[in-house]
Design a protein around this motif. Structure first.
Motif: not given
Length: 323
Positions: A3-32
């Motif tokens: 995680f230290d390497r991930l957080a300090s990565a020089t590639t800017p997009t490596c500071h962004v992760g992908l969460g799967l809450a919105a697509v792992g189940r058919p219902a969620y509280i996200n708008l849209g």
């Protein structure tokens, strides 16, 4: 990859992760979600969408993927994807225990998840996660710790978590609710044999909910990697729901409201990984523009006026329907 390497990565997009809450189940509280997901939300349809998002994220440099036992079949979908992508050995995978998914793939269930932070729940869900992700699991987090959570005081649970850490698993926790700062500070005091138990904290932080910032800065200074969730406030900071000051800044920068909202978080020196909760590849691409958004001091000042009282924020979140 640590995680230290991930957080300090020089590639800017490596500071962004992908969460799967919105697509792992058919219902969620996200708008849209009525627009973002197929009308027929079968297991296979959401598996395909999850894999599409994972492919797109990996191609753009994203290396942290976040699931949970309560996110429907998110662990299963992620495990399936990892098996088909032997080239993705640099991916860091996180999941969470402490909530059980109870909706049975229904969009109108009375209850979608049940919270249980007991040692028995950990043992059961750890086995379930291990069956799916095996040695590809890097981070295991207690899901939505609050100041009154027994997970903060259960020494037998702490000992079991420390055993997992000794075997190479990173142990973390996430927080929710208006007292996130109190939960974070209490978790920082949890030790086993004189060593701090938790190495990561995942908290809600966005333009509307900023109350955890001082505690997150303290956690960062104590050596924890900070992961930020709900940077889009469950869709409240995305078009067409975004407040007018955010829309105005987005127009000025030439980026979407989502990219501006995430850029605000990326500017925080304590933010190690900021999660995208994208449900479509287009949303993901727009989210990944966030590192390129340049906000001046006047724009930042306008965005800071959006912060709500945390009790108001969490009351409104609790009223969001499960779409």
């Amino acid at each position: 990859m640590s995680f230290d390497r991930l957080a300090s990565a020089t590639t800017p997009t490596c500071h962004v992760g992908l969460g799967l809450a919105a697509v792992g189940r058919p219902a969620y509280i996200n708008l849209g979600r009525e627009r973002d997901l197929p009308a027929d939300r079968t297991v296979e349809a959401l598996r395909d969408r999850t894999h599409e998002l994972l492919d797109a994220a990996y191609a753009q440099g994203v290396r942290y993927f976040d699931a949970a036992r309560s996110y429907g079949r998110s662990e299963e979908f992620l495990a399936d994807w990892l098996r088909t992508r032997p080239d993705a050995d640099d991916v860091v995978t996180g999941s969470k225990w402490g909530y059980t998914y109870t909706a049975g793939w229904s969009t109108d269930a009375e209850q979608h998840e049940v919270k249980d932070h007991s040692l028995a729940a950990y043992e059961r869900q750890r086995a379930e996660t291990a069956e799916l992700l095996g040695d590809r699991l890097d981070l295991y987090q207690i899901h939505s710790v609050t100041p009154d959570s027994p997970a903060l005081t259960d020494r037998k649970l702490h000992a079991r978590l420390a055993e997992a850490a000794a075997q190479g698993l990173t142990i973390g926790f996430s927080t929710s609710g208006p007292a996130q700062a109190d939960a974070i500070r209490a978790a920082l005091e949890v030790t086993v044999d004189g060593e701090r138990l938790f190495r990561t904290v995942q908290s809600t932080y966005n333009a509307l909910e900023t109350s955890a910032e001082p505690a997150l800065a303290e956690a960062h200074d104590a050596g924890l990697t900070v992961i930020v969730k709900e940077g889009m406030a469950n869709g409240r900071l995305a078009e067409p729901h975004a407040p007018e000051p955010l829309k105005a800044v987005a127009r000025e920068t030439g980026h979407g409201c989502d990219a501006v909202a995430l850029a605000l978080i990326l500017r925080r020196p304590w933010a190690g990984v900021v999660l995208s909760g994208a449900a479509t590849p287009g949303q993901l691409v727009s989210n990944l523009h966030a590192p390129a958004v340049d906000l001046d001091e006047e724009q930042l000042a306008r965005l800071e006026t959006l912060a709500e009282d945390p009790r108001t924020y969490w009351q409104r979140r609790a009223q969001l329907p499960w779409h």
